[in-house]
Motif scaffolding. Structure first.
Motif, PDB file in Angstrom:
ATOM      1  N   TYR A  33      82.667  -3.155  57.831  1.00 27.53           N
ATOM      2  CA  TYR A  33      81.768  -4.273  58.127  1.00 27.53           C
ATOM      3  C   TYR A  33      80.895  -3.934  59.321  1.00 27.53           C
ATOM      4  O   TYR A  33      81.353  -3.334  60.301  1.00 27.53           O
ATOM      5  CB  TYR A  33      82.568  -5.551  58.412  1.00 27.53           C
ATOM      6  CG  TYR A  33      83.164  -6.180  57.183  1.00 27.53           C
ATOM      7  CD1 TYR A  33      82.503  -7.194  56.510  1.00 27.53           C
ATOM      8  CD2 TYR A  33      84.392  -5.751  56.683  1.00 27.53           C
ATOM      9  CE1 TYR A  33      83.045  -7.778  55.372  1.00 27.53           C
ATOM     10  CE2 TYR A  33      84.945  -6.321  55.545  1.00 27.53           C
ATOM     11  CZ  TYR A  33      84.260  -7.331  54.899  1.00 27.53           C
ATOM     12  OH  TYR A  33      84.802  -7.899  53.764  1.00 27.53           O
ATOM     13  N   SER A  57      76.326 -10.158  53.865  1.00 27.53           N
ATOM     14  CA  SER A  57      76.919  -9.649  52.633  1.00 27.53           C
ATOM     15  C   SER A  57      78.059 -10.535  52.162  1.00 27.53           C
ATOM     16  O   SER A  57      78.740 -11.198  52.958  1.00 27.53           O
ATOM     17  CB  SER A  57      77.438  -8.218  52.823  1.00 27.53           C
ATOM     18  OG  SER A  57      78.589  -8.199  53.659  1.00 27.53           O
ATOM     19  N   ARG A  59      81.481  -9.955  49.728  1.00 25.07           N
ATOM     20  CA  ARG A  59      82.246  -8.851  49.156  1.00 25.07           C
ATOM     21  C   ARG A  59      83.438  -9.389  48.371  1.00 25.07           C
ATOM     22  O   ARG A  59      84.124 -10.304  48.818  1.00 25.07           O
ATOM     23  CB  ARG A  59      82.727  -7.899  50.251  1.00 25.07           C
ATOM     24  CG  ARG A  59      81.578  -7.433  51.131  1.00 25.07           C
ATOM     25  CD  ARG A  59      81.982  -6.358  52.097  1.00 25.07           C
ATOM     26  NE  ARG A  59      80.919  -6.124  53.072  1.00 25.07           N
ATOM     27  CZ  ARG A  59      80.810  -5.059  53.843  1.00 25.07           C
ATOM     28  NH1 ARG A  59      81.723  -4.095  53.753  1.00 25.07           N
ATOM     29  NH2 ARG A  59      79.820  -4.936  54.696  1.00 25.07           N
ATOM     30  N   TYR A  61      87.076  -8.461  46.449  1.00 26.97           N
ATOM     31  CA  TYR A  61      88.175  -7.510  46.492  1.00 26.97           C
ATOM     32  C   TYR A  61      89.198  -7.807  45.397  1.00 26.97           C
ATOM     33  O   TYR A  61      89.469  -8.980  45.104  1.00 26.97           O
ATOM     34  CB  TYR A  61      88.896  -7.574  47.852  1.00 26.97           C
ATOM     35  CG  TYR A  61      88.046  -7.134  49.016  1.00 26.97           C
ATOM     36  CD1 TYR A  61      88.101  -5.833  49.493  1.00 26.97           C
ATOM     37  CD2 TYR A  61      87.179  -8.031  49.639  1.00 26.97           C
ATOM     38  CE1 TYR A  61      87.313  -5.425  50.572  1.00 26.97           C
ATOM     39  CE2 TYR A  61      86.392  -7.639  50.711  1.00 26.97           C
ATOM     40  CZ  TYR A  61      86.467  -6.326  51.171  1.00 26.97           C
ATOM     41  OH  TYR A  61      85.680  -5.936  52.225  1.00 26.97           O
ATOM     42  N   MET A  68      87.860  -2.735  47.048  1.00 28.79           N
ATOM     43  CA  MET A  68      86.672  -3.584  47.047  1.00 28.79           C
ATOM     44  C   MET A  68      85.923  -3.355  45.745  1.00 28.79           C
ATOM     45  O   MET A  68      85.626  -2.220  45.377  1.00 28.79           O
ATOM     46  CB  MET A  68      85.766  -3.263  48.228  1.00 28.79           C
ATOM     47  CG  MET A  68      84.578  -4.214  48.344  1.00 28.79           C
ATOM     48  SD  MET A  68      83.519  -3.888  49.764  1.00 28.79           S
ATOM     49  CE  MET A  68      82.744  -2.355  49.251  1.00 28.79           C
ATOM     50  N   LYS A  70      82.957  -5.145  44.753  1.00 29.40           N
ATOM     51  CA  LYS A  70      81.508  -5.354  44.734  1.00 29.40           C
ATOM     52  C   LYS A  70      81.023  -5.892  46.071  1.00 29.40           C
ATOM     53  O   LYS A  70      81.734  -6.641  46.754  1.00 29.40           O
ATOM     54  CB  LYS A  70      81.145  -6.351  43.628  1.00 29.40           C
ATOM     55  CG  LYS A  70      79.665  -6.618  43.447  1.00 29.40           C
ATOM     56  CD  LYS A  70      79.404  -7.447  42.207  1.00 29.40           C
ATOM     57  CE  LYS A  70      79.668  -6.647  40.948  1.00 29.40           C
ATOM     58  NZ  LYS A  70      79.194  -7.359  39.728  1.00 29.40           N
ATOM     59  N   THR A  71      79.810  -5.478  46.448  1.00 26.25           N
ATOM     60  CA  THR A  71      79.115  -6.039  47.599  1.00 26.25           C
ATOM     61  C   THR A  71      77.783  -6.607  47.130  1.00 26.25           C
ATOM     62  O   THR A  71      77.017  -5.925  46.444  1.00 26.25           O
ATOM     63  CB  THR A  71      78.846  -4.972  48.679  1.00 26.25           C
ATOM     64  OG1 THR A  71      80.088  -4.458  49.152  1.00 26.25           O
ATOM     65  CG2 THR A  71      78.087  -5.581  49.850  1.00 26.25           C
ATOM     66  N   ASN A  73      74.366  -8.532  48.649  1.00 24.33           N
ATOM     67  CA  ASN A  73      73.649  -8.880  49.866  1.00 24.33           C
ATOM     68  C   ASN A  73      72.844 -10.160  49.681  1.00 24.33           C
ATOM     69  O   ASN A  73      72.285 -10.408  48.613  1.00 24.33           O
ATOM     70  CB  ASN A  73      72.715  -7.737  50.280  1.00 24.33           C
ATOM     71  CG  ASN A  73      73.485  -6.513  50.724  1.00 24.33           C
ATOM     72  OD1 ASN A  73      74.404  -6.619  51.535  1.00 24.33           O
ATOM     73  ND2 ASN A  73      73.129  -5.354  50.196  1.00 24.33           N
TER      74      ASN A  73
END
Length: 333
Positions: A33, A57, A59, A61, A68, A70-71, A73
């Motif tokens: 992060y 962002s 995220r 999990y 993780m 996916k991220t 934005n």
């Protein structure tokens, strides 16, 4: 740490006790992060966790596999609070850009906005989803609490308050609570909220700004945190103050968060000095504490039906029982 050690409770033949709590330790850390984590949420049934952070962002999990997925934005709107809907890849989140205070229903699967909820005129500081229906409520620094239905963009109800509000639904979705500075919690029937609170509970002499209000999973208890560093536990049926715990007060705009364990027997919380604490609701005594190099209170939440909780600061930490510590502790008794 192997992903298998983060599995749900049904794969761990342990009961949550004071000894188990004292042996909780960080089993896995995500340090990627760029800013502080502002919110996190476990899905009630799926093995997922979602975070929001000041680096704009969101995220997702996979808790069981400790990965993780996916991220996403949110550079245009920013992101502050985030909550799962009943669907494991759909969330509702609040903005943090200072000019658009809308809430957004977002599909994490394909990164698409499904709906916008406009009505607040200042930052949303509290968000609670009804686990059994499509409803949710939001509280804002504009001194309003808005009631919503996920299926429509139009606000379903408005309540005005006197200060920063904290809001929460009970597990059944029949009751919601609103707390704000002054030392009181107002209880509303979700079906007849327009008639005003059906009961008002006092938390004693603590009249400081309220940060968080939450129900235990069985709905019998509720907790309330304040900027002065108090965590109050009340009987949600009659308002009796059961316990009050004290941590370092919050400074610099942070939020003091706390969470019931799944069985409602323990409370974990952050602190104004960044540390984490655990108490027994039954005895009112502190069971364990963990220091931190952080100076702000972490966001914190216990996983539903699991021997695990998560904390978020400038890193995301998963806490599980250290079985070697537990064996050593029990072997000396």
């Amino acid at each position: 740490m192997p992903g298998g050690q983060l599995e749900r409770e049904e794969k761990i033949s342990l009961e949550l006790t004071e000894e188990v709590l004292q042996c909780m330790d960080v089993g896995l850390i995500f340090r990627d992060y760029n800013s502080k984590i502002s919110s996190l949420d476990f899905h009630r049934t799926a093995n997922y966790l979602v975070t929001a952070s000041d680096d704009e962002s969101i995220r997702l999990y996979d808790v069981g596999n400790a990965t993780m997925l996916k991220t996403i934005n949110s550079k245009k709107y920013g992101v502050d609070l985030v909550c799962f809907t009943p669907h494991p890849t759909t969330v509702i989140y609040s903005s943090k850009n200072g000019w658009d205070e809308s809430l957004r229903l977002l599909s994490l699967h394909d990164n698409k906005y499904l709906r916008y909820f406009k009505g607040h005129h200042d930052r949303v500081v509290s968000l609670s989803l009804c686990s059994r229906k499509e409803w949710f409520i939001s509280g804002s620094l504009d001194r309003t609490v808005l009631l919503w239905d996920q299926r429509t963009e139009k606000c379903q109800g408005l309540l005005r308050v006197q200060g920063r509000p904290a809001v929460a639904y009970d597990d059944q979705g029949l009751v919601f609570a609103i707390a704000f500075e002054g030392g009181y919690v107002r209880m509303f029937d979700a079906r007849r909220y327009e008639k005003g609170p059906f009961d008002i509970f006092s938390v004693g002499g603590d009249k400081s700004e309220t940060h968080v209000v939450k129900f235990s999973n069985d709905g019998r208890l509720m907790l309330l945190t304040t900027v002065d560093g108090y965590i109050h536990v009340l009987d949600s049926f009659n308002g009796t103050l059961i316990s009050s715990f004290k941590v370092a007060p919050v400074t610099g705009g942070g939020t003091l968060e706390a969470s019931f364990s799944p069985d409602g027997m323990f409370v974990i919380s952050g602190s104004g000095d960044g540390s984490v604490h655990a108490w027994s609701v039954r005895t009112g005594k502190e069971v364990a504490s963990w220091t931190s190099i952080e100076s702000d209170p972490p966001v914190i939440k216990w996983a539903s039906g699991a021997l695990m909780f998560a904390t978020g600061s400038t890193e995301l930490s998963f806490w599980t029982p250290d079985l070697s510590k537990l064996s050593s502790m029990l072997g000396t008794k």
